[in-house]
Motif scaffolding. Structure first.
Motif, short mmCIF file in Angstrom:
data_model
loop_
_atom_site.label_atom_id
_atom_site.label_comp_id
_atom_site.label_asym_id
_atom_site.label_seq_id
_atom_site.Cartn_x
_atom_site.Cartn_y
_atom_site.Cartn_z
N SER A 65 26.48 80.48 -50.48
CA SER A 65 25.94 81.79 -50.05
C SER A 65 26.20 82.86 -51.11
N ASP A 79 19.11 80.22 -46.73
CA ASP A 79 20.54 79.94 -46.58
C ASP A 79 20.78 79.27 -45.22
N GLU A 80 20.85 77.96 -45.23
CA GLU A 80 21.01 77.19 -44.00
C GLU A 80 20.07 77.70 -42.92
MG MG Z 1 27.24 80.07 -46.64
#
Ligand code: MG
Ligand code: ATP
Length: 282
Positions: free
Chosen positions: A47, A177-178
């Motif tokens: 991240s 991000d995910e």
């Molecule tokens: Mg992360």
């Protein structure tokens, strides 16, 4: 398209003044239309890498190295230029779609406000464009969804709305991000398929962050394996799977849960988008 060289992120503890290096000089490139998977366990710096690209690193942090987007050095760009590039060329799709949406605005308003050309359009045209965006992400029931508030829609539906919003601005690079971690497994597969399809249709580049090596391998052209703030290796999914260059990658491969018995993987996993009317209701 995107070229990152020797990226170092250093944060300073506001109380003690102690500096900690979080990213240790990572380099990678992303060509137009390509997808790069960032994989690695929690805390490995996935991240933070995206945050550096977006210019939203924690306050007081220092970013060294270079991040070039289409020839522009994002770290050298001034405030206004950087803001414009970020708004036009980069789009973030985060884990939790609620964070991206305004809870007190109907979804349609969110989409219209995100359109770069909304001001030059009549209200009716803007609404028609918003409805079209929703159809593009497999939402047939556009009227109802456009007038719904975020809390009235499921996580999967909201993530589709966020993807619709992300592509509406014609970005060059999607930073995901995910994007499906908060969703149930079936919805995950559908949302990933939509993201993949939109990326290909629009020729977008994408950085896809995930814990899930199999998912990353299915979606990405190349994978970068991260550990403790460092990219250990970058390769095609086949290279990473068949010829891992580090013990860590091998361990990561071995640790991954096998969803399907070997030889019984669903070949059609990402082949169709399908459209969902789970919430069409009536
Ligand atoms: Mg992360
Ligand atoms: N605001 C912050 N200030 C200082 N350090 C931070 C901050 N946020 C995260 N970190 C540290 O930065 C490192 C990388 O964190 P990051 O969030 O990038 O990990 P990640 O790979 O995205 O993990 P996850 O899979 O859990 O999301 C971690 O060691 C974390 O403790």
């Amino acid at each position: 398209m995107l070229k990152i060289e020797n990226l170092v992120l250093t944060v300073t503890d506001p109380d003690t003044g102690q500096e900690t290096e979080i990213l240790h000089g990572n380099s990678f490139e992303l060509a137009q239309g390509q997808a790069l998977g960032l994989v690695g366990e929690s805390g490995s710096g996935k991240s933070m890498t995206l945050r550096c690209i977006l210019g939203i690193e924690p306050s007081g942090a220092r970013v060294d190295g270079s991040i070039e987007l289409d020839g522009t050095d994002l770290l050298g760009a001034s405030g206004e230029a950087l803001r414009r590039i970020r708004a036009n060329d980069l789009a973030l799709i985060a884990q939790n779609p609620h964070g991206a949406l305004n809870p007190v605005l109907p979804v349609g308003r969110f989409l219209v406000e995100g359109m770069s050309d909304a001001r030059s359009m009549s209200r009716a045209d803007a609404e028609a464009k918003a409805a079209d965006l929703l159809r593009q992400v497999g939402i047939p029931d556009t009227e109802r969804v456009l007038h719904s508030y975020p809390h009235q829609l499921s996580g999967g539906m909201l993530q589709r709305v966020v993807i619709a919003g992300a592509i509406s601005g014609d970005p060059k690079v999607l930073l995901a991000d995910e994007p499906t971690t908060a969703l149930d497994v079936t919805t995950q597969a559908e949302v990933v398929a939509i993201l993949d399809e939109k990326r290909r249709e629009h020729g977008l580049s994408m950085i896809f962050v995930t814990h899930d090596l199999d998912l990353a391998a299915a979606v990405c052209d190349r994978l970068a394996v991260m550990r403790d703030g460092e990219i250990l290796e970058i390769g095609t999914p086949e290279e990473i799977r068949d010829r891992p260059r580090t013990e860590y990658t091998r361990a990561l491969m071995d640790a991954r849960p096998l969803l399907y018995p070997e030889g019984h993987e669903p070949a059609a996993f990402l082949s169709s988008t399908g459209s969902v009317d789970e919430e069409a209701g009536s």
